[in-house]
Design an enzyme around this catalytic site. Structure first.
Site, PDB file in Angstrom:
ATOM      1  N   SER A 153       9.975  37.048  30.219  1.00 19.47           N
ATOM      2  CA  SER A 153       9.032  37.926  29.509  1.00 19.47           C
ATOM      3  C   SER A 153       7.998  37.111  28.746  1.00 19.47           C
ATOM      4  O   SER A 153       8.291  35.988  28.306  1.00 19.47           O
ATOM      5  CB  SER A 153       9.791  38.812  28.517  1.00 19.47           C
TER       6      SER A 153
ATOM      7  N   TYR B  88      15.393  39.319  21.150  1.00 19.08           N
ATOM      8  CA  TYR B  88      15.065  39.476  22.578  1.00 19.08           C
ATOM      9  C   TYR B  88      14.174  38.310  23.034  1.00 19.08           C
ATOM     10  O   TYR B  88      14.421  37.696  24.079  1.00 19.08           O
ATOM     11  CB  TYR B  88      14.341  40.810  22.773  1.00 19.08           C
TER      12      TYR B  88
HETATM   13  N1  LIG Z   1       9.320  46.745  30.829  1.00 23.94           N
HETATM   14  C1  LIG Z   1       8.747  45.743  30.174  1.00 23.94           C
HETATM   15  O1  LIG Z   1       7.774  45.932  29.425  1.00 23.94           O
HETATM   16  C2  LIG Z   1       9.243  44.328  30.378  1.00 23.94           C
HETATM   17  C3  LIG Z   1       8.404  43.285  29.918  1.00 23.94           C
HETATM   18  C4  LIG Z   1       8.845  41.979  30.074  1.00 23.94           C
HETATM   19  C5  LIG Z   1      10.047  41.698  30.691  1.00 23.94           C
HETATM   20  N2  LIG Z   1      10.837  42.739  31.116  1.00 23.94           N
HETATM   21  C6  LIG Z   1      12.120  42.380  31.723  1.00 23.94           C
HETATM   22  O2  LIG Z   1      12.165  42.892  33.033  1.00 23.94           O
HETATM   23  C7  LIG Z   1      13.523  43.184  33.382  1.00 23.94           C
HETATM   24  C8  LIG Z   1      13.595  44.608  33.905  1.00 23.94           C
HETATM   25  O3  LIG Z   1      13.248  45.480  32.855  1.00 23.94           O
HETATM   26  P1  LIG Z   1      12.740  46.977  33.081  1.00 23.94           P
HETATM   27  O4  LIG Z   1      11.499  47.105  32.322  1.00 23.94           O
HETATM   28  O5  LIG Z   1      12.766  47.278  34.528  1.00 23.94           O
HETATM   29  O6  LIG Z   1      13.835  47.761  32.250  1.00 23.94           O
HETATM   30  P2  LIG Z   1      14.910  48.888  32.637  1.00 23.94           P
HETATM   31  O7  LIG Z   1      14.327  49.867  33.564  1.00 23.94           O
HETATM   32  O8  LIG Z   1      15.451  49.328  31.337  1.00 23.94           O
HETATM   33  O9  LIG Z   1      15.996  48.057  33.448  1.00 23.94           O
HETATM   34  C9  LIG Z   1      16.935  47.229  32.850  1.00 23.94           C
HETATM   35  C10 LIG Z   1      18.095  47.178  33.829  1.00 23.94           C
HETATM   36  O10 LIG Z   1      19.058  46.216  33.407  1.00 23.94           O
HETATM   37  C11 LIG Z   1      20.328  46.787  33.674  1.00 23.94           C
HETATM   38  N3  LIG Z   1      21.358  46.134  32.889  1.00 23.94           N
HETATM   39  C12 LIG Z   1      21.357  45.890  31.558  1.00 23.94           C
HETATM   40  N4  LIG Z   1      22.496  45.270  31.214  1.00 23.94           N
HETATM   41  C13 LIG Z   1      23.221  45.139  32.353  1.00 23.94           C
HETATM   42  C14 LIG Z   1      24.484  44.598  32.640  1.00 23.94           C
HETATM   43  N5  LIG Z   1      25.265  44.055  31.689  1.00 23.94           N
HETATM   44  N6  LIG Z   1      24.939  44.620  33.916  1.00 23.94           N
HETATM   45  C15 LIG Z   1      24.183  45.162  34.896  1.00 23.94           C
HETATM   46  N7  LIG Z   1      22.964  45.699  34.681  1.00 23.94           N
HETATM   47  C16 LIG Z   1      22.502  45.685  33.419  1.00 23.94           C
HETATM   48  C17 LIG Z   1      20.168  48.253  33.305  1.00 23.94           C
HETATM   49  O11 LIG Z   1      21.216  49.008  33.857  1.00 23.94           O
HETATM   50  P3  LIG Z   1      21.541  50.503  33.334  1.00 23.94           P
HETATM   51  O12 LIG Z   1      20.497  51.398  33.966  1.00 23.94           O
HETATM   52  O13 LIG Z   1      22.907  50.732  33.820  1.00 23.94           O
HETATM   53  O14 LIG Z   1      21.407  50.458  31.833  1.00 23.94           O
HETATM   54  C18 LIG Z   1      18.812  48.521  33.963  1.00 23.94           C
HETATM   55  O15 LIG Z   1      18.961  48.821  35.321  1.00 23.94           O
HETATM   56  C19 LIG Z   1      14.366  42.921  32.139  1.00 23.94           C
HETATM   57  O16 LIG Z   1      14.935  41.634  32.210  1.00 23.94           O
HETATM   58  C20 LIG Z   1      13.331  42.971  31.022  1.00 23.94           C
HETATM   59  O17 LIG Z   1      13.740  42.199  29.920  1.00 23.94           O
HETATM   60  C21 LIG Z   1      10.454  44.036  30.981  1.00 23.94           C
END
Ligand SMILES: NC(=O)c1ccc[n+]([C@@H]2O[C@H](COP(=O)([O-])OP(=O)(O)OC[C@H]3O[C@@H](n4cnc5c(N)ncnc54)[C@H](OP(=O)(O)O)[C@@H]3O)[C@@H](O)[C@H]2O)c1
Length: 254
Positions: free
Chosen positions: A147, A160
């Site tokens: 990120s 985070y």
């Molecule tokens: N969205 C943003 O603005 C953003 C910006 C920078 C970086 N990111 C990074 O991009 C990645 C994806 O994020 P996203 O935005 O797509 O968020 P998201 O839709 O909330 O997805 C997060 C995923 O991680 C899964 N997860 C969390 N803990 C877990 C565990 N212990 N075992 C297995 N699965 C687990 C969640 O599963 P459940 O559905 O079961 O909870 C969910 O599917 C993350 O690493 C996040 O930090 C996101």
């Protein structure tokens, strides 16, 4: 490995955290390209819905495993099973992560430790196994969602942010070790993107579109880029933020 124009399309792809909004959008593109996918997520119902959708969109093969990725002891067997199911591996894509509760983490070490474990320790465990697998074959791509938050600690999300800073530094060092062995390590640094993770945040309607972010990620993997800021304007923004003098930065409310 198939090709479209000059761009290599990787065929056998492992997705860890496949129900993430960004991962799902990325997989939709790969499915239409006819990729073979092995999807890992902890929520069985969501995983079944995602895998059915990807089959319908044209994925050549979809297999799944339900796993809580916090359980690092289970990683070696899980990863070996995925590789066996796919009959090899071209790309490993790590997408799971949690934002966590910053306010609580400021008061309780266990909350901070949970964020660090899910976002840093678990990816380190997965990537260590995957790096050794790919180095033995002198080929492969490890693409990991870090990120922009890892580029500089801020009061609003430094727990985070530090988990992502550690992850980005780990990936930098790993790349320095194994790029010369034919293995690409891609650090993906999204800016705020519209997914479940950010839906409750102020101003989230202005965040980046998840499909545009996914498209940039697919291209970066095909081109074997080292680091991707997405959307691209986050690269100059973070350059400026990293260079604000500490005496000024510590007074800002970021
Ligand atoms: N969205 C943003 O603005 C953003 C910006 C920078 C970086 N990111 C990074 O991009 C990645 C994806 O994020 P996203 O935005 O797509 O968020 P998201 O839709 O909330 O997805 C997060 C995923 O991680 C899964 N997860 C969390 N803990 C877990 C565990 N212990 N075992 C297995 N699965 C687990 C969640 O599963 P459940 O559905 O079961 O909870 C969910 O599917 C993350 O690493 C996040 O930090 C996101």
């Amino acid at each position: 490995m198939a090709t479209t124009g000059n761009t290599a399309v990787q065929r056998k792809i492992l997705v860890l955290g496949a129900t993430s909004g960004i991962a799902e959008a990325t997989c939709r593109i790969w499915a239409t390209q006819g990729a073979s996918l092995f999807l890992v997520a902890r929520n069985a119902d969501k995983l079944a819905a995602v895998s059915a959708d990807l089959r319908a969109r044209g994925a050549a093969f979809v297999d799944t495993a339900v796993a809580d990725l916090d359980d690092t002891d289970s990683h070696p067997a899980l990863l070996a099973h995925a590789v066996n199911s796919l009959g090899g591996l071209d790309v490993a894509y790590l997408a799971h992560g949690i934002l966590g509760d910053q306010t609580r983490a400021e008061q309780e070490f266990n909350t901070a430790a949970h964020i660090l474990h899910t976002n840093f320790m678990a990816p380190v465990s997965l990537v260590t196994w995957l790096a050794n697998y790919f180095v033995q074959r002198r080929a492969g791509v490890i693409a990991v969602l870090s990120s922009v938050a890892g580029d500089r600690g801020r009061k609003s999300n430094y727990v985070y942010g530090s988990s992502k800073a550690g992850l980005s530094a780990f990936l930098d060092g790993l790349r320095n070790r194994i790029d010369r062995e034919g293995v690409t390590v891609l650090t993906i640094k999204p800016g705020p993107t519209k997914t479940a993770m950010t839906s409750a945040m102020k101003g989230s309607e202005k965040f980046a579109d998840v499909n545009a972010v996914a498209k940039a990620i697919v291209t970066a993997i095909d081109k074997r880029v080292d680091t991707l800021y997405v959307p691209f304007q986050w690269q100059p923004i973070m350059f400026v933020i990293r260079h604000i003098p500490e005496r000024v930065f510590k007074k800002l409310n970021l």
